[in-house]
Design a protein around this motif. Sequence first.
Motif, PDB file in Angstrom:
ATOM      1  N   PRO A 151       0.829  -1.207   0.000  1.00 47.24           N
ATOM      2  CA  PRO A 151       0.000   0.000   0.000  1.00 47.24           C
ATOM      3  C   PRO A 151       0.861   1.255   0.000  1.00 47.24           C
ATOM      4  N   ILE A 152       0.335   2.304  -0.613  1.00 50.35           N
ATOM      5  CA  ILE A 152       1.026   3.589  -0.657  1.00 50.35           C
ATOM      6  C   ILE A 152       0.302   4.560   0.272  1.00 50.35           C
ATOM      7  N   LYS A 153       1.000   4.984   1.311  1.00 48.45           N
ATOM      8  CA  LYS A 153       0.452   5.951   2.262  1.00 48.45           C
ATOM      9  C   LYS A 153       0.677   7.367   1.726  1.00 48.45           C
ATOM     10  N   GLY A 154      -0.330   8.223   1.903  1.00 47.77           N
ATOM     11  CA  GLY A 154      -0.194   9.637   1.569  1.00 47.77           C
ATOM     12  C   GLY A 154      -0.451   9.996   0.117  1.00 47.77           C
ATOM     13  N   ALA A 155      -0.900   9.035  -0.698  1.00 46.92           N
ATOM     14  CA  ALA A 155      -1.274   9.377  -2.076  1.00 46.92           C
ATOM     15  C   ALA A 155      -2.534  10.233  -2.029  1.00 46.92           C
ATOM     16  N   ALA A 156      -2.639  11.188  -2.926  1.00 45.85           N
ATOM     17  CA  ALA A 156      -3.850  12.002  -3.034  1.00 45.85           C
ATOM     18  C   ALA A 156      -4.741  11.376  -4.101  1.00 45.85           C
ATOM     19  N   VAL A 157      -5.939  10.957  -3.692  1.00 50.29           N
ATOM     20  CA  VAL A 157      -6.899  10.367  -4.617  1.00 50.29           C
ATOM     21  C   VAL A 157      -8.002  11.394  -4.832  1.00 50.29           C
ATOM     22  N   GLU A 158      -8.230  11.730  -6.068  1.00 51.55           N
ATOM     23  CA  GLU A 158      -9.211  12.746  -6.430  1.00 51.55           C
ATOM     24  C   GLU A 158     -10.303  12.104  -7.275  1.00 51.55           C
ATOM     25  N   ILE A 159     -11.558  12.372  -6.943  1.00 53.67           N
ATOM     26  CA  ILE A 159     -12.669  11.831  -7.725  1.00 53.67           C
ATOM     27  C   ILE A 159     -13.662  12.933  -8.065  1.00 53.67           C
ATOM     28  N   TRP A 160     -14.427  12.676  -9.115  1.00 51.34           N
ATOM     29  CA  TRP A 160     -15.558  13.529  -9.468  1.00 51.34           C
ATOM     30  C   TRP A 160     -16.501  12.707 -10.339  1.00 51.34           C
ATOM     31  N   HIS A 161     -17.799  12.992 -10.217  1.00 47.42           N
ATOM     32  CA  HIS A 161     -18.803  12.306 -11.038  1.00 47.42           C
ATOM     33  C   HIS A 161     -20.080  13.129 -11.074  1.00 47.42           C
ATOM     34  N   CYS A 162     -20.973  12.741 -11.978  1.00 47.22           N
ATOM     35  CA  CYS A 162     -22.237  13.465 -12.114  1.00 47.22           C
ATOM     36  C   CYS A 162     -23.232  13.003 -11.053  1.00 47.22           C
ATOM     37  N   ASP A 163     -24.281  13.804 -10.862  1.00 45.92           N
ATOM     38  CA  ASP A 163     -25.314  13.468  -9.882  1.00 45.92           C
ATOM     39  C   ASP A 163     -26.352  12.534 -10.514  1.00 45.92           C
ATOM     40  N   ALA A 164     -27.400  12.221  -9.785  1.00 40.48           N
ATOM     41  CA  ALA A 164     -28.421  11.286 -10.259  1.00 40.48           C
ATOM     42  C   ALA A 164     -29.075  11.757 -11.553  1.00 40.48           C
ATOM     43  N   GLY A 165     -29.070  13.065 -11.797  1.00 38.31           N
ATOM     44  CA  GLY A 165     -29.663  13.617 -13.014  1.00 38.31           C
ATOM     45  C   GLY A 165     -28.689  13.759 -14.162  1.00 38.31           C
ATOM     46  N   GLY A 166     -27.441  13.302 -13.975  1.00 40.83           N
ATOM     47  CA  GLY A 166     -26.444  13.405 -15.039  1.00 40.83           C
ATOM     48  C   GLY A 166     -25.740  14.738 -15.100  1.00 40.83           C
ATOM     49  N   VAL A 167     -25.806  15.520 -14.017  1.00 41.66           N
ATOM     50  CA  VAL A 167     -25.234  16.869 -13.983  1.00 41.66           C
ATOM     51  C   VAL A 167     -23.935  16.877 -13.174  1.00 41.66           C
ATOM     52  N   TYR A 168     -22.909  17.529 -13.733  1.00 42.82           N
ATOM     53  CA  TYR A 168     -21.639  17.740 -13.037  1.00 42.82           C
ATOM     54  C   TYR A 168     -21.633  19.115 -12.390  1.00 42.82           C
ATOM     55  N   SER A 169     -20.966  19.242 -11.273  1.00 43.31           N
ATOM     56  CA  SER A 169     -20.780  20.562 -10.665  1.00 43.31           C
ATOM     57  C   SER A 169     -19.604  21.271 -11.339  1.00 43.31           C
ATOM     58  N   GLY A 170     -19.539  22.583 -11.128  1.00 42.88           N
ATOM     59  CA  GLY A 170     -18.386  23.357 -11.577  1.00 42.88           C
ATOM     60  C   GLY A 170     -18.319  23.645 -13.051  1.00 42.88           C
ATOM     61  N   THR A 171     -19.447  23.629 -13.747  1.00 42.22           N
ATOM     62  CA  THR A 171     -19.409  23.882 -15.185  1.00 42.22           C
ATOM     63  C   THR A 171     -20.471  24.882 -15.614  1.00 42.22           C
ATOM     64  N   SER A 172     -20.068  25.839 -16.415  1.00 43.38           N
ATOM     65  CA  SER A 172     -21.023  26.822 -16.929  1.00 43.38           C
ATOM     66  C   SER A 172     -21.960  26.177 -17.952  1.00 43.38           C
ATOM     67  N   VAL A 173     -21.520  25.090 -18.582  1.00 41.55           N
ATOM     68  CA  VAL A 173     -22.349  24.380 -19.555  1.00 41.55           C
ATOM     69  C   VAL A 173     -23.635  23.889 -18.901  1.00 41.55           C
ATOM     70  N   GLN A 174     -23.550  23.498 -17.620  1.00 39.36           N
ATOM     71  CA  GLN A 174     -24.722  22.979 -16.922  1.00 39.36           C
ATOM     72  C   GLN A 174     -25.222  23.933 -15.833  1.00 39.36           C
ATOM     73  N   GLY A 175     -24.702  25.151 -15.810  1.00 41.91           N
ATOM     74  CA  GLY A 175     -25.166  26.149 -14.855  1.00 41.91           C
ATOM     75  C   GLY A 175     -24.783  25.870 -13.415  1.00 41.91           C
ATOM     76  N   THR A 176     -23.700  25.148 -13.212  1.00 36.54           N
ATOM     77  CA  THR A 176     -23.283  24.764 -11.864  1.00 36.54           C
ATOM     78  C   THR A 176     -21.878  25.269 -11.542  1.00 36.54           C
ATOM     79  N   GLU A 177     -21.454  26.328 -12.216  1.00 36.21           N
ATOM     80  CA  GLU A 177     -20.063  26.787 -12.089  1.00 36.21           C
ATOM     81  C   GLU A 177     -19.650  27.143 -10.667  1.00 36.21           C
ATOM     82  N   ASP A 178     -20.578  27.527  -9.801  1.00 32.06           N
ATOM     83  CA  ASP A 178     -20.232  27.888  -8.427  1.00 32.06           C
ATOM     84  C   ASP A 178     -20.373  26.730  -7.443  1.00 32.06           C
ATOM     85  N   ASP A 179     -20.805  25.582  -7.930  1.00 31.22           N
ATOM     86  CA  ASP A 179     -21.016  24.410  -7.074  1.00 31.22           C
ATOM     87  C   ASP A 179     -19.817  23.469  -7.139  1.00 31.22           C
TER      88      ASP A 179
END
Length: 183
Positions: free
Chosen positions: A47-75
């Motif tokens: 095992p590797i201790k201290g690795a930074a694991v980053e994830i992101w995915h869409c919500d139940a409606g298929g919407v991602y946060s942080g995008t102006s395309v979906q109107g969520t740029e501030d989320d």
Amino acid sequence: SCVLAPEQTEGPFYLDDHKLRRNIREGRAGVPLTLRLTVVDVSSCKPIKGAAVEIWHCDAGGVYSGTSVQGTEDDRFLRGIQRTDAKGLALFRTVYPGWYPGRTVHVHVSVFLGGNIVHTGQLYFPDALTDAVYRRVPYSRRPARSTRNAADSLYRNGGRRSMLKLKRSGTGYVASIAMGVHR
């Protein structure tokens, strides 16, 4: 034996301002999902201790946060970073991802060591389990998803080796995978 996690495209809507946090739900509706992501050195299986694991995915409606395309740029819902513990484990509390046209259900993942990216990939879910989850609210409010694993071009390029192992836990699921990376 350890297996090198298959590299895949970063995909859409990556942001470089994720927060260090375990609970990434931010009130989003959906079936509870705990992700148990383990990072190991592919050459030694340790095992590797201290690795930074980053994830992101869409919500139940298929919407991602942080995008102006979906109107969520501030989320920043359903995005986060965790450091692995002594056992190489990073934990996230989230919801089962939704879908959007042209893609099967997935979670984006990146792994960093010492500030350098050592893995970029996507994590997948068994179609039969997704079918069962999508019969529940809020997923059932949308028409049937359009793309299953076998029809997804990214899944066909290594997705089988990035399939999460899931088990039921209360009203939700726990998903786990070990990702072998080069140090």
